[in-house]
Motif scaffolding. Structure first.
Motif, mmCIF file in Angstrom:
data_model
loop_
_atom_site.group_PDB
_atom_site.id
_atom_site.type_symbol
_atom_site.label_atom_id
_atom_site.label_comp_id
_atom_site.label_asym_id
_atom_site.label_seq_id
_atom_site.Cartn_x
_atom_site.Cartn_y
_atom_site.Cartn_z
ATOM 1 N N GLU A 100 25.834 46.210 36.957
ATOM 2 C CA GLU A 100 26.922 46.438 37.913
ATOM 3 C C GLU A 100 26.397 46.627 39.346
ATOM 4 N N ILE B 98 31.467 52.442 40.298
ATOM 5 C CA ILE B 98 30.251 52.551 39.507
ATOM 6 C C ILE B 98 30.572 53.365 38.256
ATOM 7 N N SER B 99 30.082 52.911 37.145
ATOM 8 C CA SER B 99 30.323 53.623 35.875
ATOM 9 C C SER B 99 29.630 54.983 35.911
ATOM 10 N N TYR C 246 31.633 35.660 38.091
ATOM 11 C CA TYR C 246 31.022 36.942 38.437
ATOM 12 C C TYR C 246 31.472 38.019 37.448
ATOM 13 N N ARG C 247 32.755 37.943 37.095
ATOM 14 C CA ARG C 247 33.295 38.960 36.197
ATOM 15 C C ARG C 247 32.736 38.809 34.774
ATOM 16 N N ALA D 164 32.252 48.748 45.242
ATOM 17 C CA ALA D 164 32.751 48.502 43.883
ATOM 18 C C ALA D 164 32.559 49.792 43.088
ATOM 19 N N GLY E 175 25.972 54.656 35.372
ATOM 20 C CA GLY E 175 25.317 54.118 36.557
ATOM 21 C C GLY E 175 25.143 55.196 37.616
ATOM 22 N N ASN F 62 25.936 37.612 39.684
ATOM 23 C CA ASN F 62 25.857 38.494 40.848
ATOM 24 C C ASN F 62 24.445 38.572 41.408
ATOM 25 N N SER G 41 30.271 53.342 46.388
ATOM 26 C CA SER G 41 31.324 52.966 45.439
ATOM 27 C C SER G 41 32.547 52.421 46.176
ATOM 28 N N TYR H 16 21.424 48.402 34.870
ATOM 29 C CA TYR H 16 22.856 48.542 35.145
ATOM 30 C C TYR H 16 23.294 47.372 36.021
ATOM 31 N N PRO I 294 27.849 38.708 34.568
ATOM 32 C CA PRO I 294 27.324 39.493 35.690
ATOM 33 C C PRO I 294 25.999 38.954 36.234
ATOM 34 N N LEU J 68 26.417 43.601 41.625
ATOM 35 C CA LEU J 68 27.670 43.312 42.331
ATOM 36 C C LEU J 68 27.686 44.044 43.669
#
Lengths: 187, 187
Positions: free
Chosen positions: A118, A14-15, B113-114, A12, A18, B120, A9, A116, B117, A121
């Motif tokens: 995310e 992480i939720s 990217y934002r 970036a 996630g 990514n 993390s 996920y 997603p 990224l």
DNA sequence: CGCCGAGTTGAACTGAATCAAGAAACGTGG
DNA sequence: CCACGTTTCTTGATTCAGTTCAACTCGGCG
């Protein structure tokens, strides 16, 4: 568990979902010194991070092995090439000190990527980080002498002197063991 | 426009909305031979792809330049290091043939990217591709002779012989121009 | 024509490899 | 805790791939 989440993390955030999903598929292992995590010729189906310990990747040519990288705490243990392409690895991964590793399988990681986004990224940022490190290493071969490469390496990773043998370091630098010994001797 | 979308959707499919968003920020340029796309010391704020033409990246040391890479159609034109870290680039990018390039700025890409997603994933896959190529190149320095490296390079990119000068190729291989000339001479 | 950049060739030199032998350090069993 | 064998490191002598410097060739182009 917490440790690895904390590590990645840093790339970036992480939720919570996630984090939970990752934690549920994470494998954590203790591996002894001398253990071979990935054998040459096999497909690399796991992406591990070194939580504690020390390891290296090497290539075998004409009966001798040539170090490709050393892994410290927080570094990835895998053959990127094999993991990404699912082709047999040319790299062997060897644990050099009793270690703790944590990671996920290829299928599980792709599941994570799918469910996920995310993680894509994070995957991108980590790949970028290792790309830049590799770029620096390639550059060093292109313009530095053996001695310069050695001194720069030791400056960056002084722990290597304790942890890796002369032979391992020499092959990593692309020089013979004798030459490295002589480099050490003078000054 | 279509061309670039087509290229990068080979890494992963892009949703119609993503395609639209990308198309709306895409810049396309014609640049003449000799044009310097990125100067040493400047920050690389654009990620271009070479649509047509030929280019190289090089590093300058003690007054001479050393080629770091050559770019063919479909290749990325950027200093990854500088683009990712936003630090000054050590690489200069030089257009070697009249070219067409297409790309996006740092800010625009991060916006993509934002908001989408899915990019990514593409970013990760592209970085992985270049990582693996770079790994191969590093390996070649670690265990191949100058002659082996040359023959392998030419086998992989025969077009280089027409497009790049002897000096450019020699410095890319990490050898002197004279040595490369001698390698060519024998068989 | 004569110049200019790109490539070639030669000779002397050098950093690093190889081969070979010995010294130090290291771990294991008695 | 010592003795032994094994692995790791050092040192020396020789060889070799590749560099450097310098002179020369070739093909284009103003």
């Amino acid at each position: 568990m917490l440790w690895l989440l904390n590590q990645i993390s840093q790339f970036a955030p992480i939720s919570p979902e996630g984090q939970l999903a990752l934690a549920s598929v994470l494998v954590r292992k203790e591996v002894p010194k001398g253990y071979v995590l990935l054998e040459h010729g096999k497909i690399c189906r796991h992406l591990y991070m070194l939580e504690k310990g020390f390891a290296r990747g090497y290539y075998t040519q004409d009966g001798r092995d040539i170090s490709l990288w050393f892994a410290f705490e927080g570094d990835i243990l895998a053959s990127y090439y094999s993991f990404v392409t699912l082709k047999p690895s040319y790299t062997t991964i060897e644990i050099l000190e009793d270690s703790t590793i944590a990671g996920v399988s290829y299928d599980q990681l792709n599941e994570l990527y799918r469910n996920y986004p995310e993680f894509n990224l994070i995957g991108r940022l980590m790949t970028e980080k290792y790309f830049i490190e590799l770029e620096e290493r390639t550059l060093s071969f292109q313009f530095q002498s053996a001695s310069e490469r050695y001194h720069q390496l030791i400056e960056k990773h002084p722990q290597l002197l304790q942890k890796a043998s002369l032979g391992h370091i020499a092959s990593f630098l692309g020089i013979s063991q004798e030459t490295l010994s002589r480099i050490r001797a003078k000054k």
